[in-house]
Design a protein around this motif. Structure first.
Motif, PDB file in Angstrom:
ATOM      1  N   LEU A  98       0.845  -1.315   0.030  1.00 27.22           N
ATOM      2  CA  LEU A  98       0.071   0.053   0.022  1.00 27.22           C
ATOM      3  C   LEU A  98       0.744   1.365  -0.195  1.00 27.22           C
ATOM      4  CD1 LEU A  98      -2.852  -0.842   2.562  1.00 27.22           C
ATOM      5  CD2 LEU A  98      -2.856  -0.420   0.020  1.00 27.22           C
ATOM      6  N   GLY A  99       2.075   1.222   0.393  1.00 24.26           N
ATOM      7  CA  GLY A  99       2.902   2.341   0.554  1.00 24.26           C
ATOM      8  C   GLY A  99       2.892   3.229  -0.734  1.00 24.26           C
ATOM      9  N   LEU A 100       3.058   2.811  -1.770  1.00 25.00           N
ATOM     10  CA  LEU A 100       3.405   3.508  -2.903  1.00 25.00           C
ATOM     11  C   LEU A 100       1.954   4.237  -3.452  1.00 25.00           C
ATOM     12  CD1 LEU A 100       6.475   2.027  -4.865  1.00 25.00           C
ATOM     13  CD2 LEU A 100       6.257   4.381  -3.535  1.00 25.00           C
ATOM     14  N   SER A 101       1.050   3.245  -3.328  1.00 24.25           N
ATOM     15  CA  SER A 101      -0.361   3.697  -3.917  1.00 24.25           C
ATOM     16  C   SER A 101      -0.797   4.979  -3.003  1.00 24.25           C
ATOM     17  CB  SER A 101      -1.327   2.476  -4.017  1.00 24.25           C
ATOM     18  OG  SER A 101      -1.657   1.889  -2.592  1.00 24.25           O
ATOM     19  N   ILE A 102      -0.648   4.649  -1.814  1.00 27.74           N
ATOM     20  CA  ILE A 102      -0.963   5.829  -0.726  1.00 27.74           C
ATOM     21  C   ILE A 102      -0.236   7.222  -1.191  1.00 27.74           C
ATOM     22  CG2 ILE A 102      -1.151   6.650   1.547  1.00 27.74           C
ATOM     23  CD1 ILE A 102      -1.991   3.669   2.141  1.00 27.74           C
ATOM     24  N   SER A 103       1.110   6.684  -1.256  1.00 30.96           N
ATOM     25  CA  SER A 103       2.055   8.154  -1.582  1.00 30.96           C
ATOM     26  C   SER A 103       1.486   8.685  -2.889  1.00 30.96           C
ATOM     27  CB  SER A 103       3.441   7.475  -1.932  1.00 30.96           C
ATOM     28  OG  SER A 103       3.993   7.069  -0.542  1.00 30.96           O
ATOM     29  N   TYR A 104       1.272   7.860  -3.736  1.00 32.07           N
ATOM     30  CA  TYR A 104       0.681   8.553  -5.115  1.00 32.07           C
ATOM     31  C   TYR A 104      -0.636   9.169  -4.912  1.00 32.07           C
ATOM     32  CZ  TYR A 104      -0.381   8.755  -9.929  1.00 32.07           C
ATOM     33  OH  TYR A 104      -0.559   9.197 -11.213  1.00 32.07           O
ATOM     34  N   GLU A 105      -1.582   8.815  -4.166  1.00 35.98           N
ATOM     35  CA  GLU A 105      -2.716   9.246  -4.033  1.00 35.98           C
ATOM     36  C   GLU A 105      -2.476  10.887  -3.037  1.00 35.98           C
ATOM     37  OE1 GLU A 105      -6.109   9.349  -3.306  1.00 35.98           O
ATOM     38  OE2 GLU A 105      -6.368  10.659  -1.920  1.00 35.98           O
ATOM     39  N   ILE A 106      -1.479  10.698  -2.116  1.00 34.46           N
ATOM     40  CA  ILE A 106      -1.166  11.946  -1.500  1.00 34.46           C
ATOM     41  C   ILE A 106      -0.403  13.114  -2.393  1.00 34.46           C
ATOM     42  CG2 ILE A 106       0.410  12.927   0.539  1.00 34.46           C
ATOM     43  CD1 ILE A 106      -0.034  10.275   1.835  1.00 34.46           C
ATOM     44  N   VAL A 107       0.533  12.537  -3.275  1.00 32.76           N
ATOM     45  CA  VAL A 107       1.017  13.523  -3.971  1.00 32.76           C
ATOM     46  C   VAL A 107       0.374  14.027  -5.220  1.00 32.76           C
ATOM     47  CG1 VAL A 107       2.896  13.893  -5.689  1.00 32.76           C
ATOM     48  CG2 VAL A 107       3.307  12.823  -3.526  1.00 32.76           C
ATOM     49  N   VAL A 108      -0.464  13.134  -5.989  1.00 38.73           N
ATOM     50  CA  VAL A 108      -0.981  13.718  -7.014  1.00 38.73           C
ATOM     51  C   VAL A 108      -2.312  14.166  -6.815  1.00 38.73           C
ATOM     52  CG1 VAL A 108      -1.934  12.762  -9.230  1.00 38.73           C
ATOM     53  CG2 VAL A 108       0.259  11.932  -8.308  1.00 38.73           C
ATOM     54  N   GLU A 109      -3.284  13.222  -5.931  1.00 38.06           N
ATOM     55  CA  GLU A 109      -4.690  13.855  -5.771  1.00 38.06           C
ATOM     56  C   GLU A 109      -4.615  15.041  -4.707  1.00 38.06           C
ATOM     57  OE1 GLU A 109      -6.866  12.408  -7.527  1.00 38.06           O
ATOM     58  OE2 GLU A 109      -5.567  10.872  -8.455  1.00 38.06           O
ATOM     59  N   LYS A 110      -4.009  14.681  -3.811  1.00 39.77           N
ATOM     60  CA  LYS A 110      -4.019  15.699  -2.522  1.00 39.77           C
ATOM     61  C   LYS A 110      -3.153  17.139  -2.676  1.00 39.77           C
ATOM     62  CE  LYS A 110      -4.512  15.227   2.361  1.00 39.77           C
ATOM     63  NZ  LYS A 110      -5.612  14.664   2.687  1.00 39.77           N
ATOM     64  N   HIS A 111      -1.891  16.767  -3.548  1.00 43.02           N
ATOM     65  CA  HIS A 111      -1.308  18.275  -3.878  1.00 43.02           C
ATOM     66  C   HIS A 111      -0.951  18.605  -5.383  1.00 43.02           C
ATOM     67  CE1 HIS A 111       0.249  16.869   0.065  1.00 43.02           C
ATOM     68  NE2 HIS A 111       0.483  18.088   0.354  1.00 43.02           N
ATOM     69  N   GLY A 112      -1.728  17.912  -6.317  1.00 50.16           N
ATOM     70  CA  GLY A 112      -1.516  17.995  -7.464  1.00 50.16           C
ATOM     71  C   GLY A 112      -0.464  17.972  -8.112  1.00 50.16           C
ATOM     72  N   GLY A 113       0.569  16.993  -7.485  1.00 50.85           N
ATOM     73  CA  GLY A 113       1.734  17.158  -7.938  1.00 50.85           C
ATOM     74  C   GLY A 113       2.006  15.982  -8.913  1.00 50.85           C
ATOM     75  N   MET A 114       3.445  15.450  -8.765  1.00 50.04           N
ATOM     76  CA  MET A 114       3.607  13.959  -9.661  1.00 50.04           C
ATOM     77  C   MET A 114       4.496  13.320  -9.017  1.00 50.04           C
ATOM     78  SD  MET A 114       3.838  15.037 -13.687  1.00 50.04           S
ATOM     79  CE  MET A 114       5.729  15.834 -13.672  1.00 50.04           C
ATOM     80  N   LEU A 115       4.275  11.977  -9.140  1.00 52.74           N
ATOM     81  CA  LEU A 115       5.250  11.029  -8.634  1.00 52.74           C
ATOM     82  C   LEU A 115       5.630   9.972  -9.536  1.00 52.74           C
ATOM     83  CD1 LEU A 115       6.332   9.727  -5.931  1.00 52.74           C
ATOM     84  CD2 LEU A 115       4.558   8.587  -5.440  1.00 52.74           C
ATOM     85  N   SER A 116       6.951   9.813  -9.622  1.00 53.19           N
ATOM     86  CA  SER A 116       7.373   8.999 -10.730  1.00 53.19           C
ATOM     87  C   SER A 116       8.590   8.078 -10.474  1.00 53.19           C
ATOM     88  CB  SER A 116       7.727   9.840 -11.978  1.00 53.19           C
ATOM     89  OG  SER A 116       8.454  10.706 -11.724  1.00 53.19           O
ATOM     90  N   CYS A 117       9.069   7.310 -11.143  1.00 54.38           N
ATOM     91  CA  CYS A 117      10.059   6.388 -10.639  1.00 54.38           C
ATOM     92  C   CYS A 117      10.865   6.250 -11.965  1.00 54.38           C
ATOM     93  CB  CYS A 117       9.398   5.022 -10.128  1.00 54.38           C
ATOM     94  SG  CYS A 117      10.740   3.704  -9.913  1.00 54.38           S
TER      95      CYS A 117
END
Ligand SMILES: Nc1ncnc2c1ncn2[C@@H]1O[C@H](COP(=O)(O)OP(=O)(O)OP(=O)(O)O)[C@@H](O)[C@H]1O
Ligand SMILES: [Mg+2]
Length: 466
Positions: free
Chosen positions: A430-449
């Motif tokens: 769940l770690g990265l899916s939650i991180s994605y939600e926080i960065v992308v949905e909550k902050h309008g940012g981007m998370l990539s690897c």
């Protein structure tokens, strides 16, 4: 057939005798009869009122029977009327020619009444049957056409339906996925928020007694220094104390005690320093205020997270320790949800540590198997964190490790909830899916690897400054 239901027959002959004889025969047999004495009149009459059958003499003045037949067969409205030629016995060529032109039969003069009637009846019957067959055929063709159209419509309908079902299923699956994601995230954020509250509470409770110990330690240090100085003075001025004091001094090894006590105090001071630092980090890390955004220094969040992970970075019996490089740029204060963002740092850093530990474990196994030192050749496990402003309104944080990296397949599924390559009980995925939600949905940012097998991994967080 005429209106009274009688079959209407036209007789074409230039001989009045023949006409009379045939007319009588046919009328007596119940037919309706008309006559014409030459070809041209006959054609006019036929166009005006088409008969059911024509009895046509071959030899006539004006256009003969063959020409009359040819013209009738050339006209679409008369071509289907059956024609029976009437010809003299000797004229065999005539018979063949007449049949070639499209006549259905011939009657040989002089007439046998019964034969005439029999042939007329047969051909009328044949014509009726042909007509019925033609009609049935047309109806059948129409039916086939209708059925084909209906089948095509049905097929189209089935296709439309299948498409609709497919679309709905896809939508449902999507909704299911979203729901599942929302549910997990909700449960997780509930858990994090209560955990956060607990951590804040515990940190607060520990903070007071530790602060008092920490504050009093320096005081205690001064007192002890004074007492030791006083002791020093005593021994200077009374070098030979009473035996009881001498014995006690030897018992407690006063010289060692005087030397060790300040060092002891110093290490106690360091210990409480560290506790204060951890408490600070805990309070900083677990800022759970999801309602409001705050303007914060992200480096502080990163540092707190590293401090909380210190126990996993240190060298221990089974691991050689992980070094952390910080290449911090000049970041402005960023408006964000600090608690959730710290969770993101924690998830990514914990993953990097897991990956480094796993590869080290593998290296150790290889070492044990081959008896050669693989680990000493491999670079030290390292995590590098760098930050920078990318444009007028964005900052980025890169977290890089020199671990085993990932295959393309793993990379393509990284942010899926519950996707994990870790053994059962170790990772929830769940770690990265939650991180994605926080960065992308909550902050309008981007998370990539960015990663490749054997090439380590870098996670890049980009978020707007405001
Ligand atoms: N730095 C990394 N190096 C190599 N693989 C990684 C790295 N970070 C993540 N992964 C891969 O991505 C997967 C998903 O990571 P994620 O954090 O979502 O779940 P997890 O770490 O397996 O479980 P959880 O974080 O919920 O305890 C990991 O199982 C791992 O295979
Ligand atoms: Mg993880």
């Amino acid at each position: 057939m005429d209106t009274q239901g009688k079959d209407f027959i036209l007789i074409v002959d230039d001989s009045a005798n023949n006409l009379e004889l045939l007319s009588d025969t046919l009328i007596n047999a119940g037919f309706e009869v008309a006559v014409a004495i030459d070809g041209e009149t006959a054609i006019e009459q036929i166009e005006y009122e088409p008969p059911a059958l024509i009895l046509l003499d071959v030899m006539m003045p004006g256009i003969d029977g063959f020409e009359t037949c040819r013209r009738l067969k050339a006209n679409p409205s008369t071509k289907d009327i059956p024609i029976i030629f009437m010809t003299a016995l000797a004229e065999t060529v005539h018979k063949v020619k007449g049949l070639d032109l499209g006549a259905v039969d011939y009657i040989i003069k002089p007439f046998q009444q019964e034969e005439v009637l029999a042939r007329v009846r047969v051909h009328l019957k044949l014509r009726t049957l042909t007509k019925t067959l033609e009609e049935q055929n047309t109806r059948l063709l129409e039916e086939i056409e209708q059925r084909t159209a209906a089948e095509a419509a049905l097929q189209q309908l089935t296709q439309d339906l299948e498409k609709q079902v497919e679309e709905r299923t896809a939508k449902l699956a999507e909704a299911m996925k979203n729901w599942q994601q929302a549910q997990t995230i909700l449960v997780h954020s509930e858990k994090m928020s209560s955990l956060g509250q607990m951590i804040t509470g515990v940190a607060h409770e520990i903070n007071n007694p530790v602060s008092s110990i920490h504050g009093n330690l320096s005081c205690a240090g001064e007192y002890i220094e004074d007492l030791l100085a006083l002791l020093q003075l005593y021994s200077q001025h009374y070098p030979n104390p009473v035996p009881e004091i001498q014995n006690k001094s030897q018992d407690i090894d006063i010289n060692f005690l005087a030397k060790d006590l300040p060092a002891l105090l110093n290490s106690m001071q360091l210990g409480t320093d560290r506790i204060c630092e951890i408490i600070n980090s805990l309070r900083n890390f677990s800022r759970v205020d999801p309602g409001a955004m705050m303007v914060v220094d992200l480096h502080q969040g990163l540092d707190s997270t590293i401090i909380l992970l210190q126990h996993r970075l240190k060298q221990t019996g089974k691991s050689s320790g992980i070094q952390v490089f910080k290449k911090y740029g000049k970041l402005p204060p960023v408006e964000c949800y600090p608690g959730p963002l710290n969770q993101v740092f924690m998830n990514i850093l914990a993953n990097a540590i897991d990956a480094l530990e796993e590869s080290e474990y593998r290296n150790q196994k290889v070492e044990a198997m081959n008896g050669i030192s693989v680990r000493s050749n491999s670079p030290t496990p390292t995590i590098c964190i760098h930050t920078e402003v990318t444009d007028t309104n964005h900052i980025m944080i890169g977290i890089l490790d020199n671990g085993p990296g990932m295959s393309e397949e793993v990379q393509s599924r990284l942010f899926e909830p519950f996707f994990t390559t870790k053994p059962f009980g170790k990772g929830t995925g769940l770690g990265l899916s939650i991180s994605y939600e926080i960065v992308v949905e909550k902050h309008g940012g981007m998370l990539s690897c960015i990663s490749a097998p054997g090439k380590g991994a870098e996670f890049i967080i980009e978020i707007p400054i405001r």
